[in-house]
Enzyme design. Structure first.
Site, PDB file in Angstrom:
ATOM      1  N   ASN A 170       9.531  -8.025  -1.905  1.00  0.00           N
ATOM      2  CA  ASN A 170       8.080  -6.652  -1.062  1.00  0.00           C
ATOM      3  C   ASN A 170       8.108  -5.307  -0.280  1.00  0.00           C
ATOM      4  O   ASN A 170       9.122  -5.395   0.314  1.00  0.00           O
ATOM      5  CB  ASN A 170       7.384  -7.889  -0.222  1.00  0.00           C
ATOM      6  N   ARG A 189       5.814  -8.463  -4.741  1.00  0.00           N
ATOM      7  CA  ARG A 189       4.273  -8.324  -4.185  1.00  0.00           C
ATOM      8  C   ARG A 189       3.679  -7.491  -4.655  1.00  0.00           C
ATOM      9  O   ARG A 189       4.526  -6.044  -4.789  1.00  0.00           O
ATOM     10  CB  ARG A 189       4.822  -8.392  -2.543  1.00  0.00           C
ATOM     11  N   HIS A 223      -4.655  -9.359   1.128  1.00  0.00           N
ATOM     12  CA  HIS A 223      -3.467 -10.411   2.316  1.00  0.00           C
ATOM     13  C   HIS A 223      -4.195 -11.502   1.502  1.00  0.00           C
ATOM     14  O   HIS A 223      -4.242 -12.759   2.126  1.00  0.00           O
ATOM     15  CB  HIS A 223      -4.559 -10.160   3.435  1.00  0.00           C
ATOM     16  N   ARG A 256      -6.332   1.253  11.869  1.00  0.00           N
ATOM     17  CA  ARG A 256      -7.286   1.375  10.918  1.00  0.00           C
ATOM     18  C   ARG A 256      -8.812   1.327  11.677  1.00  0.00           C
ATOM     19  O   ARG A 256      -8.679   0.194  12.123  1.00  0.00           O
ATOM     20  CB  ARG A 256      -7.518   0.243   9.661  1.00  0.00           C
ATOM     21  N   GLU A 309       4.554 -15.252   3.623  1.00  0.00           N
ATOM     22  CA  GLU A 309       3.793 -14.705   2.271  1.00  0.00           C
ATOM     23  C   GLU A 309       5.023 -15.258   0.845  1.00  0.00           C
ATOM     24  O   GLU A 309       4.735 -14.685   0.580  1.00  0.00           O
ATOM     25  CB  GLU A 309       3.210 -12.932   2.164  1.00  0.00           C
TER      26      GLU A 309
END
Ligand code: AMP
Length: 400
Positions: free
Chosen positions: A7, A98, A187, A246, A389
């Site tokens: 990743n 990823r 996601h 964010r 993940e």
């Protein structure tokens, strides 16, 4: 089969090596501050005989000038010294990457070839912060694991099942057909992993789920029968929930106001919305643990920030219950979702109307693995499911 999952971020790289078919992690690790003379590498080794947390951890600080040097050092750790878990790079059968943005090209795990790389490159414009780093990760891995199959697993792929009325914005059609401006969602690997776990737990292949990923980035998805029907992030990972730094959803006129009368440049607006907003902007801290501490000390800003954070989640729960025409389970995951009982309690507050009854004691308990934190009488199950993940990427590589 050994599956190595990578990743790659802009200045960091996470990795995990799995032995298949028993999904056994052999090692995992993290290279931070790539590009600096003082990069940090953490390498953890698992005991294959005793599944559980890592049995050993090695930390080192060294110069890692670029991504290639970082991955080269990881390969050295995998194959040499006290933390070695394989003899040579050739023992890795698949490298799973990823990749954040797959656009409308990719709906599942994809074997990397020149055409796939060209498409990932084409999407740089849509994911300028992520796809270049992911692309570089693939190129470096191709050099360090020559002859090994490389697989790309896209964050957007799980949400490619959204119906058009859910993914289109009400903008002139050409902006979709020519510029590909639409909702993509992100996601996906995490939503898919926890949705699969929840579906299995409920023993209902058609389960209607709302998956709530609350980490540094936050997003929700409406999932039915394992298919994503809507999600809160959009064209970029900036939309939807209030996040660490964010903003989430905004009236677009706010941007016009910033760019016009207030004299911001486009770059300043980007920095404001991505790095200075969310909980950082509201409460002065992006980490929910710090917000929780401030709240406990009586900080009014922290209290208001948490009100806004939880309110936005509840609004999406309402919206997605409508999208799904009912609800079987809510699923909380990621750093905040798995650990913060107060956030979960606030997110589930005043939703008895939907048949949601949180069990306060179960919500506070800290046991590993999947947890059902709803009261037995609750019509809708409320679950905490740790996301993974890397394991999901490895599973998709194995399936492919
Ligand atoms: P993730 O993106 O899933 O790694 O989540 C990272 C975020 O999880 C951090 O920024 C923290 O805000 C949050 N987090 C981690 N541990 C806790 C905890 N024990 N309580 C509350 N928030 C936590």
């Amino acid at each position: 089969m050994n599956i190595f999952v990578v990743n790659s971020g802009s200045s960091s790289l996470k990795y995990q090596l799995f032995r298949w078919p028993n999904e056994q992690p052999l090692c995992s690790g993290l290279v931070e501050r790539i590009g600096s003379a003082q990069a940090e590498i953490t390498h953890r080794v698992f005991d294959v005989q005793a599944p559980g947390p890592p049995a050993a951890e090695q930390r080192s600080t060294l110069a890692v000038p670029d991504y290639e040097a970082g991955l080269r050092e990881v390969v050295r750790l995998l194959t040499d010294g006290p933390g070695a878990v394989i003899g040579a790079p050739a023992e890795v059968d698949v490298v799973g990457h990823r990749v954040v943005h797959g656009g409308e090209f990719f709906t599942g795990p994809t074997l990397v070839n020149a055409g796939v790389k060209a498409k990932i490159k084409e999407l740089f414009g849509l994911a300028p912060l992520h796809n270049p780093a992911n692309y570089q990760g693939i190129e470096v891995a191709e050099r360090l694991f020559p002859g090994t199959r490389q697989v790309a697993v896209f964050d957007t792929a799980f949400h490619q099942t959204l119906p058009e009325y859910a993914f289109r914005y009400a903008l002139p059609t050409a902006l979709y057909t020519e510029q590909r401006i639409r909702k993509y969602g992100f996601h996906g690997t995490s939503h898919q992993y926890v949705a699969d776990q929840a579906t299995a737990y409920l023993q209902n292949p058609d389960a209607r789920l709302i998956t709530i990923h609350l980490g540094n980035g936050c997003s929700m998805a409406a999932v039915r029968g394992g298919r994503s029907l809507d999600t809160s992030m959009g064209f970029s990972p900036l939309a939807g929930l209030v996040m660490g730094t964010r903003s989430g959803d905004l009236d677009p006129s706010v941007l016009l106001h910033l760019l016009g009368p207030l004299g911001y440049t486009a770059e300043q607006v980007g920095t404001l919305l991505n790095k200075e907003s969310g909980m950082l902007g509201l409460a002065g801290a992006n980490d929910l643990r710090d917000v929780g501490r401030a709240l406990a000390a009586g900080d009014a800003r922290a209290a208001r920030a948490l009100d806004i954070y939880a309110y936005r989640i509840r609004q999406y729960i309402g919206a997605y219950a409508a999208v799904l025409n009912g609800l079987d389970a809510l699923v909380f995951t990621a750093g905040v979702g798995e650990n913060d009982a107060l956030v979960r309690a606030r997110a589930c507050q005043d939703l008895e109307f939907f048949g949601l009854e949180l069990d306060a004691a179960r919500n506070e308990a800290r046991t590993p693995g999947l947890r059902d934190i709803s009261r037995p009488s609750s019509r809708v199950r409320i679950l905490v499911i740790p996301t993974n993940e890397e394991l999901e990427i490895a599973r998709q590589c194995a399936t492919l």
